[in-house]
Design a protein around this motif. Structure first.
Motif, mmCIF file in Angstrom:
data_model
loop_
_atom_site.group_PDB
_atom_site.id
_atom_site.type_symbol
_atom_site.label_atom_id
_atom_site.label_comp_id
_atom_site.label_asym_id
_atom_site.label_seq_id
_atom_site.Cartn_x
_atom_site.Cartn_y
_atom_site.Cartn_z
ATOM 1 N N SER A 1 0.835 -1.204 0.000
ATOM 2 C CA SER A 1 0.000 0.000 0.000
ATOM 3 C C SER A 1 0.871 1.255 0.000
ATOM 4 O O SER A 1 0.632 2.171 -0.781
ATOM 5 C CB SER A 1 -0.951 -0.008 1.192
ATOM 6 N N PRO B 1 2.441 6.446 -1.541
ATOM 7 C CA PRO B 1 1.694 5.338 -2.137
ATOM 8 C C PRO B 1 2.615 4.351 -2.876
ATOM 9 O O PRO B 1 3.519 4.771 -3.600
ATOM 10 C CB PRO B 1 0.742 6.051 -3.116
ATOM 11 N N GLY B 2 2.379 3.059 -2.649
ATOM 12 C CA GLY B 2 3.201 2.025 -3.264
ATOM 13 C C GLY B 2 2.516 1.424 -4.482
ATOM 14 O O GLY B 2 1.513 1.953 -4.977
ATOM 15 N N GLY C 1 0.638 -0.961 -4.710
ATOM 16 C CA GLY C 1 -0.755 -1.313 -4.436
ATOM 17 C C GLY C 1 -1.721 -0.254 -4.938
ATOM 18 O O GLY C 1 -2.878 -0.553 -5.276
ATOM 19 N N CYS C 2 -1.255 0.983 -4.994
ATOM 20 C CA CYS C 2 -2.071 2.103 -5.463
ATOM 21 C C CYS C 2 -2.327 1.982 -6.972
ATOM 22 O O CYS C 2 -3.477 2.057 -7.424
ATOM 23 C CB CYS C 2 -1.334 3.391 -5.117
ATOM 24 N N GLY D 1 -4.342 -1.148 -7.659
ATOM 25 C CA GLY D 1 -5.742 -0.908 -7.292
ATOM 26 C C GLY D 1 -6.483 -0.141 -8.377
ATOM 27 O O GLY D 1 -7.653 -0.406 -8.659
ATOM 28 N N ALA D 2 -5.791 0.818 -8.995
ATOM 29 C CA ALA D 2 -6.406 1.606 -10.066
ATOM 30 C C ALA D 2 -6.811 0.688 -11.223
ATOM 31 O O ALA D 2 -7.926 0.803 -11.757
ATOM 32 C CB ALA D 2 -5.438 2.693 -10.551
#
Lengths: 312, 312
Positions: B200, B211-212, B214-215, B218-219
Motif C-alpha cells: 500500500s 503510495p506504493g 498497491g495504489c 488498485g487503479a
C-alpha cells in the motif's frame, strides 16, 4: 451502503422482457416519473443519442416527471444544466442529481464539521457542489499539474484539517493527488473516504470507453487499505433526496439506464421499475450471459424506441 | 497465488520473541542463509540504516549466504547492485531478487509468446528486466509525460499484440497509462494482468511513506474488474527461483523484513524462520495489536542489534 431496499423488485432474477407496444403502454401507465441515467442513455460523450429530444417531449406531454441521475461527477448540476441546454434539451438544475451533488449532500446530512475541509481527487463539479453546500474544498483541477520529486529529505505537507477525501473521475490523476489523499486518510484521525461512484469505465468520448471513477477509487483503496463510502449509483443515497423532493412512491418510478451494475441495480435497490437501453455499455449478449445476475424489468435498444412503440 | 507452503512455520500464531543474546545465537546456528528486505531494513530512501554494513560483514564472515529480496520494482537488479555500491555495500546482482525480475521470470516460466508484448505501468527497472529476459516491453517512463484530451471523436489507439500488462510502483502515473493498460486488459483476448507487488505504501523517501505499487494495481483493478497475478512478496514465486539457485532448505533460511503482510508472510509461506525489524513501517504496537494475526519468530529494533547481541 445506506438506504437499500430490503424488498427488491419482485422481477429481479426473472429474465428481462423486450420492450414492445403492449408492455411499453403498460409501463407508461404504471409510472409517474422516469429517472434517466445520462452517459449512454441521453448522450455519448458530447453527442446526443438519436430521438432523445422528441422522447423527453412526449413523456413530459403525458405528464411524466423527468429526473436525471448521473454518476459522472466531473460536472456540477449547474454545469449539467448547461450541457443539456447546449444539446438542445430543456432540463433545469432541479431535475438533475449528480454524484458530485450527492457527495456534498452526504457531508451535509452527516453534519460534517464546518471547520473541517474536504480534499478532492476529481473534477471542478465536485468542488463547486461542496462549496455551494458551504464546505471548504481543496485539491481538484488546481493540483493537476503538481509534481513530486522522490528525493531524500523531501517532505510532503498535507492539511491536518482535512476530514474527508472525495474521489471521483479524474483524468488529471497524478502521484501528487494520490499522496495527498492517502496522507489525509491514513494520518488525519477520522478522515472519511467518499467515492462519488465506482464505475470501472465510461463513455467519456463517443468512440470508446475510458477508466472511470472506479479507477481512482481503486488507487486510494490500494494505498490506504480502506473501503469507500459510495454515494452514487447503485447506492440509493441519492434516492432519499429524490423522494423527499418529489413525494413519490418508488414503485411509481422507472429507472432507465445503460448499466446493469449501477443503473439497474440502483433502480432495483430503490424498488423502482427498470428499463435497460442498449445504447451504452451493455450489449444484448452481456444481458443474456449466464454470468449476469441482474435482470431489468424491460430492455430496448434506445430511449426513442418508446416513441416508436407508442406509435407517436 | 503459486507456490505457497501448505505447512506454514509452526511458530505462526504464537507471539513473537524479542531477539536476545541466547535466541540470536540459536538463530544464527540454525540457518545457512539470511534473506533481507531492503527498504526499511537496509536503507530508508537513500540513507543506509546504522550498522547495516558491519552486520552484513559479520554474517558473511560466519559463512552465511546473503540474499536481498525486494518488492520495489522501480529498479532492475543491475540498478540495485549500483545502489548497494553507492551506499558502500558489496552486493552482487546474483544476490538480488527484485519484483521487477520476478515479473520477467513469471512470463518466462509461463512461456509468454515471443511475438507478444508487455505494457508497463511502472519504472525503468521493469522494462530492463523484461528486455534482459528477451521480451518486447513498451510504456513505462516514456509514457510519463503523455496526456489525453477527452474530446469528441478522440480515439485512443493501443497495441493489439500486448499480451501482458505489468504494474508496479509508478510515481509518474497518469490517465494515459491507465487507459493504455485498461484497454489492453479489457480488449486484448487473454491479456495477463501482473502486479510486481501490492504494497500500500513504502518509504520512497527517508522522512515519510508514499503510495506504493498497491495504489497503481488498485487503479487497474478498479478499471478492469480483474484481480492481478502477484509475483512479489508475500507470493512465494521468487522463492522457487531462489531455491533452484542455492539448493537450500527453506527451514535453514531466515527472512528479515519490516513488513508483516509482505516480508514475514512471505517467509512463513515459504517455510523460513522470520525476523521482524522495527526500523521500517511496523511499530511494536502494530505487532502487538489484537487485530494483527501475523507473528514472526523474532523481532528486534534493527538489523545491527544482531551485532550487539552476539557481542561482536
Amino acid at each position: 451502503m445506506k438506504g437499500e431496499n430490503p424488498n427488491p423488485s419482485p422481477r429481479s432474477g426473472a429474465a428481462a422482457e423486450l420492450l414492445c407496444g403492449v408492455n411499453a403502454k403498460a409501463l407508461l401507465d404504471s409510472v409517474d416519473a422516469f429517472l434517466f441515467d445520462c452517459d449512454g442513455v441521453i448522450w455519448k460523450g458530447d453527442k446526443l443519442i438519436d430521438g432523445v429530444s422528441q422522447t423527453l417531449d412526449l413523456l413530459r406531454s403525458k405528464g411524466k416527471k423527468l429526473v436525471f441521475v448521473t454518476n459522472n461527477s466531473t460536472k456540477s448540476r449547474a454545469q449539467y444544466a448547461n450541457k443539456f441546454r447546449s444539446l438542445g434539451l430543456s432540463v433545469t438544475q432541479d431535475e438533475i442529481f449528480s454524484s458530485s451533488f450527492a457527495a456534498a449532500m452526504y457531508l451535509k446530512v452527516n453534519h460534517f464539521p464546518p471547520n473541517k475541509k474536504a480534499y478532492v481527487i476529481g473534477g471542478e463539479g465536485i468542488l463547486q457542489e461542496l462549496q455551494l453546500a458551504g464546505f471548504t474544498a481543496l485539491g481538484g483541477p488546481e493540483d493537476g499539474e503538481k509534481r513530486v520529486q522522490l528525493k531524500s529529505s523531501c517532505f510532503f505537507e498535507h492539511d491536518k484539517n482535512v476530514g474527508a477525501v472525495v474521489v471521483g473521475l479524474d483524468p488529471d490523476i497524478n502521484y501528487y493527488k494520490l499522496q495527498y489523499g492517502t496522507l489525509c486518510i491514513r494520518e488525519n484521525p477520522g478522515c472519511l473516504f467518499i467515492a462519488t461512484n465506482c464505475d470501472s469505465v465510461g463513455h467519456m468520448t463517443d468512440l470508446q470507453e475510458w477508466p472511470g471513477a472506479g479507477c481512482m477509487v481503486g488507487a486510494i483503496c490500494g494505498s490506504t487499505g480502506r473501503e469507500p463510502i459510495v454515494v452514487g449509483k447503485p447506492s440509493t443515497f441519492m434516492m432519499e433526496f429524490l423522494l423527499q423532493k418529489f413525494h413519490m412512491s418508488p414503485s411509481r418510478m422507472c429507472m432507465v439506464g445503460d448499466r446493469l451494475d449501477t443503473d439497474i441495480l440502483f433502480g432495483q435497490n430503490a424498488g423502482c421499475k427498470t428499463l435497460l437501453v442498449l445504447s451504452g455499455v451493455t450489449t444484448e449478449s452481456i444481458l443474456g450471459d449466464s454470468s449476469n445476475s441482474i435482470q431489468p424489468d424491460y430492455y430496448t435498444s434506445k430511449v426513442s424506441d418508446i416513441l416508436k412503440l407508442l406509435g407517436e
